[in-house]
Write a protein that holds these residues in place. Structure first.
Motif: not given
Length: 257
Positions: A19-23, A210-220
């Motif tokens: 799962q590369a990107v999750s919801s 702005k910046v979105s921080v990603m971890e394990d396929g999710r924007v945290v």
């Protein structure tokens, strides 16, 4: 301008499905310089490529200027992609084409007439300061010049959005600084919305709103960098912005005194 709604993407691997990107859901406004940061494998590049459907999401929707790209027929999708330029980490220039021919390539695909192509190529090379390199081949260019050719190629179709996948990670620090300054000028002078995937904090700090921080396929977490007193909540964001938080603390001590 750009709205991702619950997009997800899986890939099949030798070890099973990944799962590369999750919801993921994101809103990117017109004129933003928007960053996506995270460690290798976080899903940043996959998410970026879903914006123009180079990677088609398994789930969710991608809206650009109110149009759901996931619902378009192939012909209409190709037309929409002309409004979204893209630059890559390793430039992706055609070695057997000159600088001007590389910039012209996207226009040829779009079916632009020869006279108009020539005019647009000249304009784009002037924008990136490489008019004198029009007849040179990529092998004769520096890394920074190659990336500027790639930017000119991306600008040729007069896009409203520029997608940048690790655009400076193959460059030295001095060249990185010049490329970022150049992208900032494009944003300010041409009004182009820029989305940058990177693992480099200096890139985020230098140019992004702005910046979105990603971890394990999710924007945290998504952070508005216009707020100098932003407070990261997630562990990974706190780690990535550690220096900035320390600086905030030091400035607070100075202000109290």
């Amino acid at each position: 301008m750009i709205s991702l709604k619950n997009v997800g993407k899986k890939f099949s691997t030798a070890d099973g499905e990944f799962q590369a990107v999750s919801s993921v859901s994101l809103e990117i406004n017109k004129g933003d310089v928007y960053g996506m940061i995270g460690f290798s494998g976080a899903g940043k590049s996959t998410l970026l490529r879903m914006i123009n459907l180079l990677e088609r999401p398994d789930t969710g929707s991608v809206f650009v200027n109110g149009v759901d790209l996931t619902k378009l027929a192939k012909k209409d999708l190709l037309k929409q992609r002309l409004s979204m330029g893209m630059i890559f980490q390793h430039f992706n220039l055609l070695s057997n084409r000159t600088v001007s021919e590389n910039v012209s390539f996207s226009l040829e695909i779009a079916g632009v007439a020869k006279a108009e192509r020539k005019k647009r190529v000249n304009e784009c090379l002037e924008i990136v300061g490489l008019a004198d390199k029009a007849n040179a081949y990529p092998a004769k260019l520096s890394g920074g010049q190659k990336q500027r050719v790639a930017i000119a190629r991306a600008l040729a179709t007069q896009p409203s959005v520029l997608l940048c996948d690790e655009p400076t990670s193959a460059l030295d620090p001095q060249t990185t600084e010049s490329i970022l300054k150049f992208l900032q000028e494009i944003n300010e002078n041409l009004g182009i919305t820029i989305i940058i995937v990177t693992h480099e904090m200096e890139v985020i700090k230098s140019i992004c709103h702005k910046v979105s921080v990603m971890e394990d396929g999710r924007v945290v977490e998504t952070i508005n960098l216009a707020d100098s007193q932003f407070k990261p909540k997630s562990n990974i964001a706190q780690f990535l912005f550690k220096k900035e938080l320390e600086l905030q603390k030091e400035e607070g001590i100075v202000n109290v005194r």
